[in-house]
Design an enzyme around this catalytic site. Structure first.
Site, PDB file in Angstrom:
ATOM      1  N   ASN A   6       0.851  -1.189   0.000  1.00  0.00           N
ATOM      2  CA  ASN A   6       0.000   0.000   0.000  1.00  0.00           C
ATOM      3  C   ASN A   6       0.894   1.248   0.000  1.00  0.00           C
ATOM      4  O   ASN A   6       1.692   1.440   0.920  1.00  0.00           O
ATOM      5  CB  ASN A   6      -0.906  -0.042   1.238  1.00  0.00           C
ATOM      6  CG  ASN A   6      -1.830   1.161   1.323  1.00  0.00           C
ATOM      7  OD1 ASN A   6      -1.407   2.291   1.127  1.00  0.00           O
ATOM      8  ND2 ASN A   6      -3.083   0.922   1.634  1.00  0.00           N
ATOM      9  N   ASP A   8      -0.195   4.494  -0.189  1.00  0.00           N
ATOM     10  CA  ASP A   8      -0.949   5.723   0.129  1.00  0.00           C
ATOM     11  C   ASP A   8      -0.076   6.800   0.767  1.00  0.00           C
ATOM     12  O   ASP A   8      -0.228   7.989   0.491  1.00  0.00           O
ATOM     13  CB  ASP A   8      -2.067   5.424   1.146  1.00  0.00           C
ATOM     14  CG  ASP A   8      -3.190   4.600   0.561  1.00  0.00           C
ATOM     15  OD1 ASP A   8      -3.233   4.428  -0.671  1.00  0.00           O
ATOM     16  OD2 ASP A   8      -4.020   4.109   1.352  1.00  0.00           O
ATOM     17  N   HIS A   9       0.828   6.364   1.658  1.00  0.00           N
ATOM     18  CA  HIS A   9       1.535   7.384   2.447  1.00  0.00           C
ATOM     19  C   HIS A   9       2.695   8.048   1.704  1.00  0.00           C
ATOM     20  O   HIS A   9       3.237   9.037   2.181  1.00  0.00           O
ATOM     21  CB  HIS A   9       1.937   6.822   3.806  1.00  0.00           C
ATOM     22  CG  HIS A   9       0.713   6.500   4.613  1.00  0.00           C
ATOM     23  ND1 HIS A   9      -0.320   7.399   4.773  1.00  0.00           N
ATOM     24  CD2 HIS A   9       0.317   5.372   5.249  1.00  0.00           C
ATOM     25  CE1 HIS A   9      -1.294   6.841   5.484  1.00  0.00           C
ATOM     26  NE2 HIS A   9      -0.926   5.608   5.773  1.00  0.00           N
ATOM     27  N   HIS A  49      -4.857  11.620   0.361  1.00  0.00           N
ATOM     28  CA  HIS A  49      -3.542  11.189  -0.124  1.00  0.00           C
ATOM     29  C   HIS A  49      -3.582  10.855  -1.623  1.00  0.00           C
ATOM     30  O   HIS A  49      -3.216  11.687  -2.434  1.00  0.00           O
ATOM     31  CB  HIS A  49      -2.892  10.089   0.731  1.00  0.00           C
ATOM     32  CG  HIS A  49      -3.809   9.027   1.271  1.00  0.00           C
ATOM     33  ND1 HIS A  49      -4.633   8.280   0.481  1.00  0.00           N
ATOM     34  CD2 HIS A  49      -4.021   8.589   2.551  1.00  0.00           C
ATOM     35  CE1 HIS A  49      -5.296   7.411   1.229  1.00  0.00           C
ATOM     36  NE2 HIS A  49      -4.963   7.582   2.490  1.00  0.00           N
ATOM     37  N   THR A  99      -7.336   6.804  10.122  1.00  0.00           N
ATOM     38  CA  THR A  99      -7.148   5.712   9.173  1.00  0.00           C
ATOM     39  C   THR A  99      -8.392   4.840   9.264  1.00  0.00           C
ATOM     40  O   THR A  99      -9.278   5.113  10.070  1.00  0.00           O
ATOM     41  CB  THR A  99      -5.854   4.922   9.492  1.00  0.00           C
ATOM     42  OG1 THR A  99      -5.702   3.870   8.540  1.00  0.00           O
ATOM     43  CG2 THR A  99      -5.879   4.323  10.893  1.00  0.00           C
ATOM     44  N   THR A 100      -8.482   3.812   8.429  1.00  0.00           N
ATOM     45  CA  THR A 100      -9.674   2.954   8.460  1.00  0.00           C
ATOM     46  C   THR A 100      -9.782   2.304   9.833  1.00  0.00           C
ATOM     47  O   THR A 100      -8.908   1.547  10.235  1.00  0.00           O
ATOM     48  CB  THR A 100      -9.567   1.878   7.354  1.00  0.00           C
ATOM     49  OG1 THR A 100      -9.160   2.526   6.147  1.00  0.00           O
ATOM     50  CG2 THR A 100     -10.890   1.191   7.131  1.00  0.00           C
ATOM     51  N   GLU A 150     -10.878  -9.552   3.439  1.00  0.00           N
ATOM     52  CA  GLU A 150      -9.633  -9.106   4.068  1.00  0.00           C
ATOM     53  C   GLU A 150      -9.933  -8.902   5.548  1.00  0.00           C
ATOM     54  O   GLU A 150     -10.774  -8.084   5.926  1.00  0.00           O
ATOM     55  CB  GLU A 150      -9.114  -7.803   3.446  1.00  0.00           C
ATOM     56  CG  GLU A 150      -7.829  -7.342   4.141  1.00  0.00           C
ATOM     57  CD  GLU A 150      -7.154  -6.140   3.464  1.00  0.00           C
ATOM     58  OE1 GLU A 150      -7.438  -5.842   2.300  1.00  0.00           O
ATOM     59  OE2 GLU A 150      -6.335  -5.507   4.157  1.00  0.00           O
ATOM     60  N   HIS A 190      -3.749  -4.215   7.899  1.00  0.00           N
ATOM     61  CA  HIS A 190      -3.884  -3.036   8.765  1.00  0.00           C
ATOM     62  C   HIS A 190      -2.978  -3.141   9.986  1.00  0.00           C
ATOM     63  O   HIS A 190      -3.124  -4.045  10.799  1.00  0.00           O
ATOM     64  CB  HIS A 190      -5.323  -2.751   9.221  1.00  0.00           C
ATOM     65  CG  HIS A 190      -5.542  -1.278   9.381  1.00  0.00           C
ATOM     66  ND1 HIS A 190      -5.087  -0.584  10.471  1.00  0.00           N
ATOM     67  CD2 HIS A 190      -6.094  -0.360   8.558  1.00  0.00           C
ATOM     68  CE1 HIS A 190      -5.367   0.694  10.308  1.00  0.00           C
ATOM     69  NE2 HIS A 190      -5.978   0.866   9.147  1.00  0.00           N
ATOM     70  N   GLY A 191      -2.020  -2.238  10.025  1.00  0.00           N
ATOM     71  CA  GLY A 191      -1.133  -2.158  11.187  1.00  0.00           C
ATOM     72  C   GLY A 191      -0.063  -3.238  11.230  1.00  0.00           C
ATOM     73  O   GLY A 191       0.629  -3.386  12.234  1.00  0.00           O
TER      74      GLY A 191
HETATM   75  N1  PXP Z   1      -5.868  -3.020   4.210  1.00  0.00           N
HETATM   76  C1  PXP Z   1      -6.858  -2.088   4.222  1.00  0.00           C
HETATM   77  C2  PXP Z   1      -8.219  -2.506   3.828  1.00  0.00           C
HETATM   78  C3  PXP Z   1      -6.592  -0.755   4.590  1.00  0.00           C
HETATM   79  O1  PXP Z   1      -7.585   0.140   4.596  1.00  0.00           O
HETATM   80  C4  PXP Z   1      -5.264  -0.399   4.899  1.00  0.00           C
HETATM   81  C5  PXP Z   1      -4.946   1.020   5.225  1.00  0.00           C
HETATM   82  O2  PXP Z   1      -5.169   1.820   4.103  1.00  0.00           O
HETATM   83  C6  PXP Z   1      -4.276  -1.391   4.845  1.00  0.00           C
HETATM   84  C7  PXP Z   1      -4.607  -2.703   4.524  1.00  0.00           C
HETATM   85  C8  PXP Z   1      -2.838  -1.096   5.139  1.00  0.00           C
HETATM   86  O3  PXP Z   1      -2.702  -0.748   6.470  1.00  0.00           O
HETATM   87  P1  PXP Z   1      -1.299  -0.212   6.992  1.00  0.00           P
HETATM   88  O4  PXP Z   1      -1.026   1.062   6.239  1.00  0.00           O
HETATM   89  O5  PXP Z   1      -1.543   0.016   8.443  1.00  0.00           O
HETATM   90  O6  PXP Z   1      -0.282  -1.263   6.693  1.00  0.00           O
END
Ligand code: PXP
Length: 237
Positions: A6, A8-9, A49, A99-100, A150, A190-191
């Site tokens: 991912n 995004d950042h 972002h 964040t989500t 997921e 996530h995380g």
């Molecule tokens: N999966 C989903 C569905 C997410 O929304 C995110 C955050 O955008 C991630 C994975 C990745 O999470 P992280 O940036 O904490 O690794």
């Protein structure tokens, strides 16, 4: 194991100044060079972002699949249909969240979600639902006809005592087994970071990982290619 990065950042940093660097496309090309399985990007309704143009630039120049994370909104669905990513992952979205924060509640929004998702039928786009590790959410996901669930690993990632870590891991494991038994492909994200990924890797039903923040954070110190490859080594099976 499918390993999706991912990015995004990278865009978060770019948006901090509103210019053109760092380049999201360059990041996507590095992820491709590292032979990862997909680029994951979240087009948020507030565009904090990733921007629309990022998606189309990645689609044009990068050959690995795109996993587009998105809220179930008419506007974003229209963009997804134009972009035609290989996969979309439905996430809940609240503008004020950092964040989500939780999984998509497919139990609560079943009728609305299945109706909105029906536009993707016949497009060849794989559908994934980002859900909490909860049996009712998994059953409803199966009934909704998606290919992938997921599992939200945020509670696990935030847990700080051995007891809560083990409790959350157990929830993820039970949910993953149930998903697999129902014939769903199981992803997690996530995380997740370079340390907490080890226990997730012991859950054999998990076939896809989406990891962003920890990799982009590490890339500040070692470069994106090294940061991606270090994680790739940990998730290879
Ligand atoms: N999966 C989903 C569905 C997410 O929304 C995110 C955050 O955008 C991630 C994975 C990745 O999470 P992280 O940036 O904490 O690794």
């Amino acid at each position: 194991m499918l390993f999706n990065v991912n990015i995004d950042h990278v865009a978060t940093l770019r948006q901090a100044r509103g210019g053109i660097e760092p380049s999201v496309l360059e990041a996507a090309l590095i992820v491709e060079k590292c032979k990862c399985d997909a680029i994951t990007v979240h087009l948020r309704e507030d565009r904090r972002h990733i921007q629309d143009a990022d998606l189309f630039a990645i689609k044009k120049s990068v050959n690995i699949p795109i996993n587009l994370e998105m809220a179930l909104s008419e506007e974003i669905i229209e963009i997804a249909l134009k972009l035609k990513p290989q996969q979309i992952t439905i996430v809940p979205e609240r503008r004020e969240e950092l964040t989500t924060e939780g999984g998509f509640d497919i139990v609560k929004y079943f009728d609305k979600a299945t109706s909105m998702l029906s536009v993707f039928k016949g497009t060849g786009i794989l559908l994934s639902l980002f859900i909490d590790p909860d049996k009712d959410q998994i059953s409803a996901s199966k009934s909704a006809g998606v290919e992938i669930i997921e599992i939200h690993t945020g509670e696990y990632s935030n847990a700080s005592t051995t007891e809560t870590i083990n409790h959350e891991l157990n929830r993820i494991e039970v949910a993953s087994k149930m998903g697999k038994e129902l014939g769903l492909q199981v992803a997690a994200g996530h995380g997740l970071n370079y340390i907490n990924i080890a226990s997730i890797m012991k859950i054999s039903e998990i076939e896809e990982l989406n990891i962003g923040h920890s990799i982009i954070s590490r890339s500040i110190f070692v470069g994106l290619e090294n940061a991606v490859l270090e994680m790739k080594k940990l998730v290879e099976v």
